[in-house]
Structure formats: C-alpha cells, structure tokens
Design an enzyme around this catalytic site. Structure first.
Site, short mmCIF file in Angstrom:
data_model
loop_
_atom_site.label_atom_id
_atom_site.label_comp_id
_atom_site.label_asym_id
_atom_site.label_seq_id
_atom_site.Cartn_x
_atom_site.Cartn_y
_atom_site.Cartn_z
N ILE A 4 0.86 -1.23 -0.11
CA ILE A 4 -0.18 0.12 0.00
C ILE A 4 0.90 1.48 0.06
O ILE A 4 1.70 1.26 0.87
CB ILE A 4 -0.94 0.21 1.52
CG1 ILE A 4 -2.00 1.53 1.28
CG2 ILE A 4 0.32 -0.30 2.33
CD1 ILE A 4 -3.34 1.18 2.57
N SER A 5 0.68 2.06 -1.05
CA SER A 5 1.80 3.52 -1.69
C SER A 5 1.67 3.90 0.75
O SER A 5 0.47 4.02 1.24
CB SER A 5 1.26 4.29 -2.70
OG SER A 5 1.20 3.56 -3.24
N GLN A 6 2.60 4.86 -0.19
CA GLN A 6 2.94 5.94 1.67
C GLN A 6 1.61 7.03 1.38
O GLN A 6 1.28 7.28 0.14
CB GLN A 6 4.41 6.51 1.10
CG GLN A 6 4.73 7.63 2.14
CD GLN A 6 5.67 8.33 1.91
OE1 GLN A 6 6.70 8.43 1.04
NE2 GLN A 6 5.92 9.21 2.50
#
Ligand code: SAH
Length: 198
Positions: free
Chosen positions: A48-50
């Site tokens: 999951i992206s930053q």
C-alpha cells in the site's frame, strides 16, 4: 488527526486522507502502523503506497466532483477510496485477483458505490468506459502504455511513475491538450513494478 501534517497543498485531499480508515486496508499484523506515513506490505509482494505519495498523486490529478477516473493497480483499495471520495466514478484494474477481491469487499463494506472493478492487465485500460478525465497508475512502467494515452480525455491528467523497476523512478504528470501531451517531472519516487500478464 492522522496525516493532517502531510505537506500537501490541496486541503480537500488532506481531509480525505484523514477521513479514510487506512487500518481497514492493511493486513492485521501491520494495523498498528496504519497511520504512519509509510508504505506497508499487503501480500503478493505488493505494498500500500505511502500516504504522502498517494496524496501527492491525487493532488496532481486536480479532480472535480464530476470526473471519471481510471486507476491501474487497485492493490489494497485505499487509493481507490481516496479517488472515489473526490470524483464521480472510479474504474480500477488489478492483475492479482485476490487483492482485487479483498479491495472490493472492503470498499463495499465501507459504503462506496461509485467504483467499478476489473481483474486484468491494466496496460490496455478500460476502453468501453473511456475517455477518462484522470488516470492514476500505481506501478512503475518503463514507458506510458499507449492505450492509456488514447483513453485520456482532452484536458485530462495522468499521473504515473516511469522508470526501471527495483530502482527509483520519476513521477510524471501528463496533460492531454488536443493531440499534444504536456509532460511535467514531479520528482523521484519508488514503486512496485508494472507487470504484464500472460
Ligand atoms: N494504490 C495501491 C498500491 C498498490 S501497489 C494501494 O493503495 O494499495 C501496485 C499494484 O499494481 C499492485 O497491487 C500490483 O499487483 C498492481 N499492478 C502491477 N502491474 C499491473 C498491471 N499491469 N495491471 C494492473 N495492476 C497492476
């Protein structure tokens, strides 16, 4: 408020990041880190992206409430929720079926009814639903997939990382103006690879 201090200029994007329960989108063992500004594993070698990077990409799309958006790389579904809060309809494509299914379950449970899901290679986009006012690609390709450029509306914005996998890539915003594409370099990022199916 989680994420209230991220350095984003669009207050609407910030408000949405603060509102969405990110802990619902991460595996149980990482829940205690859900409100840290860091990427987290979601299984299948994906992340999951930053939140800051997802927020920046969203901000660069300049979404309007009437916009139709294409997302490539549903992953956990978190970014999909961000887009669904700010646009009229989101079309999201993921190659890894269990991730797509899990994202769909979570987003339905949270009450989102303006998202269409597809398990496929995002390289080809979603032609029947095109043109899109905005396209977000959450995986790093070496070049912009030509079908996606075609499916961008006139005046549409695309945000994506371009570069070799496993290294840092460049985040680009591409704006379609008639038959021209205006490309803007938005700095270095690091994403999982864009993988072709089959
Ligand atoms: N925005 C997501 C991040 C997902 S990571 C989130 O918030 O969780 C990128 C995702 O892109 C991965 O799930 C990966 O499986 C997917 N992906 C990679 N190549 C793809 C392709 N060609 N088509 C569709 N999805 C792809």
């Amino acid at each position: 408020m989680p994420f209230a201090d991220l350095e984003l200029t669009d207050q609407r994007v910030k408000a949405v990041l603060c509102k969405i329960p990110r802990d619902q989108f991460v595996p149980e063992e990482y829940r205690s880190y859900a409100y840290e500004n860091i990427p987290l594993p979601i299984g299948y070698g994906q992340t999951i992206s930053q939140p800051y990077i997802g927020g920046l990409m969203t901000e660069l799309l300049s979404l309007k409430p009437t916009d139709r958006v294409l997302e490539i790389g549903t992953g956990s579904g978190y970014q999909t929720a961000v887009l669904a809060e700010l646009a009229a309809q989101v079309y999201t494509i993921e190659t890894i079926e269990p991730l797509a299914k899990s994202a769909q379950e979570i987003l339905t449970r949270l009450g989102y009814d303006n998202i269409s899901f597809r398990v496929a290679d995002g390289y080809f986009g979603w032609e029947e639903a095109s043109p899109f006012d905005a396209i977000l690609i959450a995986a790093a390709a070496e070049e912009v997939p030509p079908p996606l450029k075609k499916q961008l509306a006139n005046g549409g914005r695309m945000v994506l990382p371009i570069g070799a996998p496993g290294k840092t890539q460049t985040l680009w915003r591409i704006i379609k103006q008639n038959d021209r594409f205006i490309e803007e370099n938005k700095g270095l990022v690091r994403f999982v690879p864009f993988t072709r199916r089959g």
